[in-house]
Scaffold this active site. Structure first.
Site, PDB file in Angstrom:
ATOM      1  N   SER A 138       0.815  -1.208   0.000  1.00 29.81           N
ATOM      2  CA  SER A 138       0.000   0.000   0.000  1.00 29.81           C
ATOM      3  C   SER A 138       0.847   1.254   0.000  1.00 29.81           C
ATOM      4  CB  SER A 138      -0.921   0.006   1.213  1.00 29.81           C
ATOM      5  OG  SER A 138      -0.134   0.275   2.358  1.00 29.81           O
ATOM      6  N   LYS A 139       0.200   2.321  -0.443  1.00 29.49           N
ATOM      7  CA  LYS A 139       0.842   3.620  -0.580  1.00 29.49           C
ATOM      8  C   LYS A 139       1.479   4.088   0.716  1.00 29.49           C
ATOM      9  CE  LYS A 139      -1.325   6.613  -3.917  1.00 29.49           C
ATOM     10  NZ  LYS A 139      -2.550   7.321  -4.135  1.00 29.49           N
ATOM     11  N   ARG A 140       0.832   3.764   1.822  1.00 27.89           N
ATOM     12  CA  ARG A 140       1.340   4.248   3.106  1.00 27.89           C
ATOM     13  C   ARG A 140       2.765   3.764   3.364  1.00 27.89           C
ATOM     14  NH1 ARG A 140      -0.630   2.031   7.304  1.00 27.89           N
ATOM     15  NH2 ARG A 140      -1.827   0.558   6.079  1.00 27.89           N
ATOM     16  N   LYS A 141       3.109   2.618   2.770  1.00 23.35           N
ATOM     17  CA  LYS A 141       4.419   2.043   3.057  1.00 23.35           C
ATOM     18  C   LYS A 141       5.426   2.274   1.945  1.00 23.35           C
ATOM     19  CE  LYS A 141       3.667  -0.897   6.777  1.00 23.35           C
ATOM     20  NZ  LYS A 141       3.840  -2.266   7.216  1.00 23.35           N
ATOM     21  N   GLY A 142       5.118   3.122   0.997  1.00 23.06           N
ATOM     22  CA  GLY A 142       6.112   3.410  -0.036  1.00 23.06           C
ATOM     23  C   GLY A 142       5.511   3.440  -1.423  1.00 23.06           C
TER      24      GLY A 142
END
Ligand code: GLU
Length: 480
Positions: A253-257
């Site tokens: 997911s975007k939150r992790k990169g």
């Protein structure tokens, strides 16, 4: 057997790298069987659609050279390939289902549906349409329609029957129809929902294999019911496991990169390298060879061999593969590709020689600044560097070594690698200084770094004046 695969993205934002991986599989499988790969745009959810979304999908697939045989911009036998241009088809098909008793008009208001939902929450039963309009008589329906009452069309899910399908990756899947909602097929605004549109189009476009992300597997029973209701032959399904974040935790997911197919290009991954990485995520060649081009992949890829487990998006491996692809580039190509990653103060006249030196160490094109800044920017010595400079020697000794080195290098007229190497090696040997200590010290003094491209070549490029300045700067630093 003729093979027709498809990618059916919705224009809701940047394409996720997982979708790119699925596109790759659909593309390769069609090519392997001399079939067709179709691009279809599923833009029936106007609320989630983004500006430029349809063009962006086409642009990104082109950047990765995943060209479609039929679809927007190319045309084909089953035009149009953009769902919002096919609304009449879905309307007609939905009415066909009503006529067959497989679907029905539902006039329930939002408020009523909300009440049903709340009641189910209290009773802790699964959220489902309660079938209020399932058995309205034809007369009642006609009356409401004549009164222009707003309605949707729902699938009439048969009661308590087994829905079965075979997934190429997971085997047989059986679901009881009681767990399936009377899904909305046509919304009140005349747009179909995903479920109706996807089935109608996959059938009309003669898709033989549906390879898509496993997040759609819970929708497949609804689709099976639709195929059966229409009396259509089922395609072959393969639901592809999702990628996990590089740390192994959770769906990528975007939150992790980085997750979008575009952002990997922005970071300096080469399209072919990323595709090669995606080829071997969750699938292996029988001979376990990992580096392969598209043709080699196409010749071997079989969706039945995809692992059913989610795979970690291993960035280290991606970097390793990208490094290999960077080193495969002709120098002129590398130069051209790296251009947009060069910082403004990069000395263009030294580009060839610096690139030649750092080639081996480049994993991403965007590494270029980090790997080369000491060639053209001031370096900072700090406490951490001090430790490396001293490397267990006393500062007096290191200062003395630096002074002798400056003397030695000053005498060089022709500042080329061979002469620099010769001078430094002779000095070290004559003085019987420890090789590792001495050369690491020089490396840190001249570049501020512990790891650099080959030392003597590096010193040549840095140039005589700057090298001597930096050696003097190190003496000053150590004297304080
Ligand atoms: N429109 C769906 C998506 O955006 C397609 C799912 C499918 O492949 O059936 O992913």
């Amino acid at each position: 057997m003729k093979v027709r695969t498809r990618m059916a993205p919705s224009p809701t934002g940047d394409m996720h790298v997982g979708s790119l991986a699925i596109t790759l599989k659909n593309y390769a499988f069609a090519k392997r069987h001399h079939g067709q790969f179709i691009l279809r745009i599923e833009d029936t959810d106007k609320i989630r659609e983004v500006n430029d979304g349809i063009e962006a999908i086409q642009r990104i697939l082109k950047q990765y050279s995943l060209d479609w045989d039929e679809g927007p911009g190319v045309g084909g036998k089953f035009e149009p390939y953009i769902q919002s241009q096919r609304l009449a088809i879905y309307q007609e098909k939905a009415e066909e289902l009503i006529a067959k008793g497989k679907a029905y008009h539902c006039f329930c208001s939002k408020e009523r549906l909300q009440e049903v939902k709340e009641k189910q929450q209290v009773e802790k039963t699964a959220p489902k349409y309660d079938g209020f309009c399932r058995n309205l008589s034809t007369k009642e329906v006609k009356k409401k329609l004549d009164q222009k009452q707003e309605s949707v069309i729902r699938l009439k899910v048969p009661e308590n029957t087994k829905i079965r399908f075979n997934d190429l990756i997971r085997g047989e899947i059986v679901v009881n129809s009681d767990t399936v909602n009377d899904q909305v097929l046509m919304k009140s605004d005349g747009y179909p929902t995903y479920h109706l549109a996807v089935v109608v189009d996959d059938h009309l476009m003669e898709i033989t294999h549906i390879m898509r992300g496993e997040e759609w597997i819970s929708s497949t029973p609804k689709h099976i019911l639709l195929y059966e209701a229409f009396g259509w032959e089922l395609p072959i399904f393969a639901h592809i496991p999702i990628f996990l974040n590089p740390d192994g935790k959770g769906k990528m997911s975007k939150r992790k990169g980085t997750v979008s197919a575009q952002s990997f290009l922005d970071q300096g991954y080469l399209p072919d390298a990323l595709l090669n990485f995606l080829m071997i995520l969750g699938w292996a060649r029988p001979d376990n060879v990992e580096i392969m081009n598209m043709k080699e992949y196409i010749d071997r890829f079989d969706p039945a061999d995809i692992s059913s487990k989610s795979v970690v998006f291993d960035l280290k491996k991606l970097d390793w593969i990208n490094g290999i692809y960077i080193r495969k580039l002709e120098p002129a190509k590398l130069k051209q590709k790296i251009e947009k990653f060069l910082p403004n103060d990069f000395p263009e006249d030294k580009l060839d020689s610096i690139l030649f030196l750092i080639r081996e160490r480049l994993e991403k094109l965007s590494d270029v600044e980090e790997l080369t800044s000491f060639f053209y920017r001031d370096i900072q010595l700090n406490a951490q560097r001090l430790k490396l400079l001293l490397n267990k020697s006393s500062s007096e000794k290191v200062i003395m070594q630096l002074q002798k080195t400056i003397l030695e290098l000053s005498t060089i007229n022709s500042w080329i690698t061979a002469n620099i190497e010769n001078a430094l090696r002779k000095l070290q040997e004559n003085k019987e200084w420890k090789k590792n200590q001495y050369f690491m010290m020089i490396r840190v003094a001249v570049t501020g770094k512990k790891a650099t491209p080959p030392l003597f070549e590096t010193i040549e490029i840095i140039g005589k004046k700057l090298t001597l300045d930096r050696l003097n700067q190190a003496i000053k630093f150590l004297s304080n």
